[in-house]
Motif scaffolding. Structure first.
Motif, PDB file in Angstrom:
ATOM      1  N   VAL A 124      12.609  30.795  28.547  1.00 24.20           N
ATOM      2  CA  VAL A 124      12.698  32.293  28.123  1.00 24.20           C
ATOM      3  C   VAL A 124      11.438  32.642  27.279  1.00 24.20           C
ATOM      4  O   VAL A 124      11.687  32.425  26.185  1.00 24.20           O
ATOM      5  CB  VAL A 124      14.053  32.843  27.809  1.00 24.20           C
ATOM      6  CG1 VAL A 124      13.805  34.313  27.715  1.00 24.20           C
ATOM      7  CG2 VAL A 124      15.138  32.515  28.774  1.00 24.20           C
ATOM      8  N   PRO A 125      10.239  33.067  27.850  1.00 25.65           N
ATOM      9  CA  PRO A 125       9.111  33.420  26.972  1.00 25.65           C
ATOM     10  C   PRO A 125       9.207  34.916  26.543  1.00 25.65           C
ATOM     11  O   PRO A 125       9.857  35.786  27.228  1.00 25.65           O
ATOM     12  CB  PRO A 125       8.093  33.313  27.650  1.00 25.65           C
ATOM     13  CG  PRO A 125       8.398  33.530  29.435  1.00 25.65           C
ATOM     14  CD  PRO A 125       9.893  33.079  29.346  1.00 25.65           C
ATOM     15  N   LEU A 126       8.914  34.949  25.207  1.00 26.43           N
ATOM     16  CA  LEU A 126       9.095  36.324  24.503  1.00 26.43           C
ATOM     17  C   LEU A 126       7.278  36.698  24.165  1.00 26.43           C
ATOM     18  O   LEU A 126       6.682  35.753  24.255  1.00 26.43           O
ATOM     19  CB  LEU A 126       9.891  36.382  23.277  1.00 26.43           C
ATOM     20  CG  LEU A 126      11.422  36.746  23.672  1.00 26.43           C
ATOM     21  CD1 LEU A 126      12.103  35.751  24.471  1.00 26.43           C
ATOM     22  CD2 LEU A 126      12.153  36.640  21.967  1.00 26.43           C
ATOM     23  N   PRO A 127       7.344  38.164  24.052  1.00 26.60           N
ATOM     24  CA  PRO A 127       5.821  38.451  23.572  1.00 26.60           C
ATOM     25  C   PRO A 127       5.471  37.692  22.422  1.00 26.60           C
ATOM     26  O   PRO A 127       6.366  37.284  21.677  1.00 26.60           O
ATOM     27  CB  PRO A 127       5.987  39.975  23.111  1.00 26.60           C
ATOM     28  CG  PRO A 127       7.288  40.488  24.142  1.00 26.60           C
ATOM     29  CD  PRO A 127       8.216  39.104  24.041  1.00 26.60           C
ATOM     30  N   GLY A 128       4.159  37.199  22.533  1.00 28.01           N
ATOM     31  CA  GLY A 128       3.637  36.455  21.174  1.00 28.01           C
ATOM     32  C   GLY A 128       3.938  34.972  21.781  1.00 28.01           C
ATOM     33  O   GLY A 128       3.854  34.760  22.857  1.00 28.01           O
ATOM     34  N   ASP A 129       4.044  34.239  20.733  1.00 22.17           N
ATOM     35  CA  ASP A 129       4.102  32.947  20.859  1.00 22.17           C
ATOM     36  C   ASP A 129       5.578  32.276  21.014  1.00 22.17           C
ATOM     37  O   ASP A 129       5.915  31.074  20.759  1.00 22.17           O
ATOM     38  CB  ASP A 129       3.243  32.071  19.888  1.00 22.17           C
ATOM     39  CG  ASP A 129       1.861  32.117  19.925  1.00 22.17           C
ATOM     40  OD1 ASP A 129       1.647  32.539  21.231  1.00 22.17           O
ATOM     41  OD2 ASP A 129       1.133  32.068  18.989  1.00 22.17           O
ATOM     42  N   GLU A 130       6.652  33.289  21.046  1.00 25.12           N
ATOM     43  CA  GLU A 130       7.974  32.773  20.666  1.00 25.12           C
ATOM     44  C   GLU A 130       8.570  32.398  22.072  1.00 25.12           C
ATOM     45  O   GLU A 130       8.281  33.256  23.170  1.00 25.12           O
ATOM     46  CB  GLU A 130       8.844  34.102  20.315  1.00 25.12           C
ATOM     47  CG  GLU A 130      10.173  33.897  19.603  1.00 25.12           C
ATOM     48  CD  GLU A 130      10.751  35.165  18.969  1.00 25.12           C
ATOM     49  OE1 GLU A 130      11.982  34.696  18.748  1.00 25.12           O
ATOM     50  OE2 GLU A 130       9.831  36.094  18.721  1.00 25.12           O
ATOM     51  N   THR A 131       9.134  31.244  22.236  1.00 27.53           N
ATOM     52  CA  THR A 131       9.656  30.860  23.525  1.00 27.53           C
ATOM     53  C   THR A 131      10.836  30.012  23.316  1.00 27.53           C
ATOM     54  O   THR A 131      10.946  29.287  22.318  1.00 27.53           O
ATOM     55  CB  THR A 131       8.667  29.923  24.397  1.00 27.53           C
ATOM     56  OG1 THR A 131       7.560  30.469  24.343  1.00 27.53           O
ATOM     57  CG2 THR A 131       9.243  29.309  25.698  1.00 27.53           C
ATOM     58  N   TYR A 132      11.955  30.214  24.057  1.00 30.62           N
ATOM     59  CA  TYR A 132      13.268  29.515  23.875  1.00 30.62           C
ATOM     60  C   TYR A 132      13.533  28.813  25.181  1.00 30.62           C
ATOM     61  O   TYR A 132      13.238  29.186  26.222  1.00 30.62           O
ATOM     62  CB  TYR A 132      14.287  30.623  23.701  1.00 30.62           C
ATOM     63  CG  TYR A 132      14.311  31.320  22.501  1.00 30.62           C
ATOM     64  CD1 TYR A 132      15.044  30.749  21.732  1.00 30.62           C
ATOM     65  CD2 TYR A 132      13.786  32.521  22.493  1.00 30.62           C
ATOM     66  CE1 TYR A 132      14.661  31.649  20.245  1.00 30.62           C
ATOM     67  CE2 TYR A 132      13.530  33.179  21.152  1.00 30.62           C
ATOM     68  CZ  TYR A 132      14.104  32.696  20.204  1.00 30.62           C
ATOM     69  OH  TYR A 132      14.022  33.269  18.961  1.00 30.62           O
ATOM     70  N   LYS A 133      13.894  27.529  24.986  1.00 34.71           N
ATOM     71  CA  LYS A 133      14.007  26.624  26.045  1.00 34.71           C
ATOM     72  C   LYS A 133      15.293  25.739  25.784  1.00 34.71           C
ATOM     73  O   LYS A 133      15.354  25.199  24.782  1.00 34.71           O
ATOM     74  CB  LYS A 133      12.731  25.607  26.188  1.00 34.71           C
ATOM     75  CG  LYS A 133      12.720  24.437  27.316  1.00 34.71           C
ATOM     76  CD  LYS A 133      11.593  23.852  27.158  1.00 34.71           C
ATOM     77  CE  LYS A 133      11.191  22.928  28.547  1.00 34.71           C
ATOM     78  NZ  LYS A 133      10.086  22.201  28.330  1.00 34.71           N
TER      79      LYS A 133
END
Length: 151
Positions: A124-133
């Motif tokens: 799940v990518p979020l705006p900016g460089d934040e990503t959850y996997k």
């Protein structure tokens, strides 16, 4: 990108309610208020409502209707557990929860996998460089997870 600061559980619930409205989703909220009611305060004595610092902890459990199946548990410690099709994302900052849901419902979340060693992950990518996997634990993907596969 910074996320809007959600200073309380209630502010996060309000932001999630707006996303549910935007995507036409049913939403059910269960509130637990008081140290003796919240899940992480199991050591609190019966009828102990306030935390030692005098604050009133507020936790919310949100179920969003539709596909994918999503639940959000917002904790008083400024974090949340978000489950998408039974894939659990622990320790998501409360401020990131609305952007996380927007990413899921707008089609940005995706599944990747490999044959050897076998495994699949929901990203799940979020705006900016934040990503959850997180790894997908089940052998058979749900229809929504199967549709989200990217090679």
């Amino acid at each position: 990108m910074t996320h809007p600061h959600l200073p309380t559980t209630e502010a996060a619930v309000t932001a999630i309610r707006e996303i549910a409205r935007e995507y036409g989703l049913a939403m059910a909220v269960t509130d637990d208020i008081g140290a003796d009611q919240t899940s992480r305060r199991t050591s609190a004595g019966a009828f102990t409502v306030l935390d030692p610092d005098g604050s009133l902890p507020h936790e919310a459990f949100i179920e969003l209707g539709g596909s994918p199946a999503v639940t959000v548990q917002i904790f008083p410690e400024d974090d949340a557990k978000i489950s998408v099709e039974n894939v659990d994302f622990h320790d998501v900052p409360r401020d990131s929860a609305p952007a996380f849901l927007r990413s899921v419902y707008s089609g940005l979340a995706y599944v990747t996998g490999r044959v050897f060693p076998p495994g699949a992950w929901l990203t799940v990518p979020l705006p900016g460089d934040e990503t959850y996997k997180e790894p997908i634990q089940r052998v058979t993907l749900t229809p929504w997870l199967a549709r989200a596969i990217r090679s």
